[in-house]
Design an enzyme around this catalytic site. Structure first.
Site, PDB file in Angstrom:
ATOM      1  N   ALA A 130      -7.780   2.656  29.631  1.00 28.44           N
ATOM      2  CA  ALA A 130      -8.713   3.994  29.289  1.00 28.44           C
ATOM      3  C   ALA A 130      -7.860   5.255  29.903  1.00 28.44           C
ATOM      4  O   ALA A 130      -7.918   6.200  29.283  1.00 28.44           O
ATOM      5  CB  ALA A 130      -9.604   3.714  29.875  1.00 28.44           C
ATOM      6  N   TYR A 131      -7.140   5.003  30.917  1.00 30.82           N
ATOM      7  CA  TYR A 131      -6.492   6.259  31.386  1.00 30.82           C
ATOM      8  C   TYR A 131      -5.324   6.574  30.654  1.00 30.82           C
ATOM      9  O   TYR A 131      -5.186   7.669  30.284  1.00 30.82           O
ATOM     10  CB  TYR A 131      -5.592   5.635  32.874  1.00 30.82           C
ATOM     11  CG  TYR A 131      -4.908   6.638  33.459  1.00 30.82           C
ATOM     12  CD1 TYR A 131      -5.341   7.839  34.201  1.00 30.82           C
ATOM     13  CD2 TYR A 131      -3.333   6.148  33.605  1.00 30.82           C
ATOM     14  CE1 TYR A 131      -4.353   8.548  34.479  1.00 30.82           C
ATOM     15  CE2 TYR A 131      -2.335   6.802  34.167  1.00 30.82           C
ATOM     16  CZ  TYR A 131      -2.896   8.171  34.643  1.00 30.82           C
ATOM     17  OH  TYR A 131      -1.876   8.958  35.112  1.00 30.82           O
TER      18      TYR A 131
END
Length: 218
Positions: A130-131
């Site tokens: 997600a980062y």
């Protein structure tokens, strides 16, 4: 040079504030809470509490009024989940770009992440995936804007003392780099407006920072 640092209490933001303070160019450091003020003041910077996740672009633009440049060095940080990777690593970066447009601040230097352009490999931890997705979205958004942007994508960050020697290029390959050297490269990029429009990777190397930046323009 009047610089606003988003993520002013982060490890890179604090180091950049110190470098600017040593040149008597005092940064405005955006922080999350009053408890972080003393650390910023000790480095010669001016802290301002601003919530990059819930604040408005209009309010942030008022803070940016008169600035020469902004640096996005904010991050959700260790222990944060998928949702905050989006609200900070993407959303806050986009908010800062919107505020720059409203305030007429053209120079924007983004701290991104190596590997942000590629899909996360299979098996990647969901939070780290997600980062990377958030970083790519923030970079893609910035590239669409009529700003003088530079995107810096460091390799794995370390807490070792900086050496002042780096490898800085469009593609460097994987590697590590001390946070101190990342901050020093950010300052060198701010000093060289002709780096606008470049997306750069950064790892430890054997070239002095000023030479590495100059080499981008030759």
């Amino acid at each position: 040079m009047r610089v606003v640092i988003a993520g002013g209490h982060g490890k890179i933001g604090l180091r950049l504030a110190r470098l600017l303070g040593e040149r008597e160019e005092h940064a405005i450091s955006l922080i999350r809470s009053l408890a972080q003020e003393a650390d910023v003041v000790a480095l010669g910077a001016h802290p301002l509490v601003f919530d990059l996740e819930s604040g408005s672009a209009q309010d942030l633009a008022r803070i940016l009024d008169g600035a020469d440049a902004v640096v996005f060095a904010a991050g959700a940080g260790p222990g944060s989940g998928v949702a905050r990777k989006d609200t900070v690593d993407r959303g806050a970066a986009v908010l800062l770009a919107q505020a720059c447009e409203l305030a007429g601040v053209r120079r924007y230097v983004m701290v991104s992440s190596m590997g942000a352009d590629a899909p996360p490999p299979p098996g990647t931890d969901e939070v780290f995936a997600a980062y990377l997705v958030a970083k790519k979205a923030a970079d893609d958004d910035l590239r669409t804007r009529d700003l003088d942007w530079t995107i810096l994508r460091p390799g794995a960050l370390t807490m070792e003392s900086g050496t002042g020697l780096v490898h800085l290029a469009e593609h460097t390959g994987r590697g590590q780099v001390p946070r101190e050297d990342v901050a020093a490269v950010l300052l060198a990029l701010l000093d060289e407006p002709r780096t606008a429009g470049l997306t750069l990777e950064l790892v430890a190397g054997d070239t002095p920072i000023d030479e590495a930046v100059a080499g981008l323009l030759s």
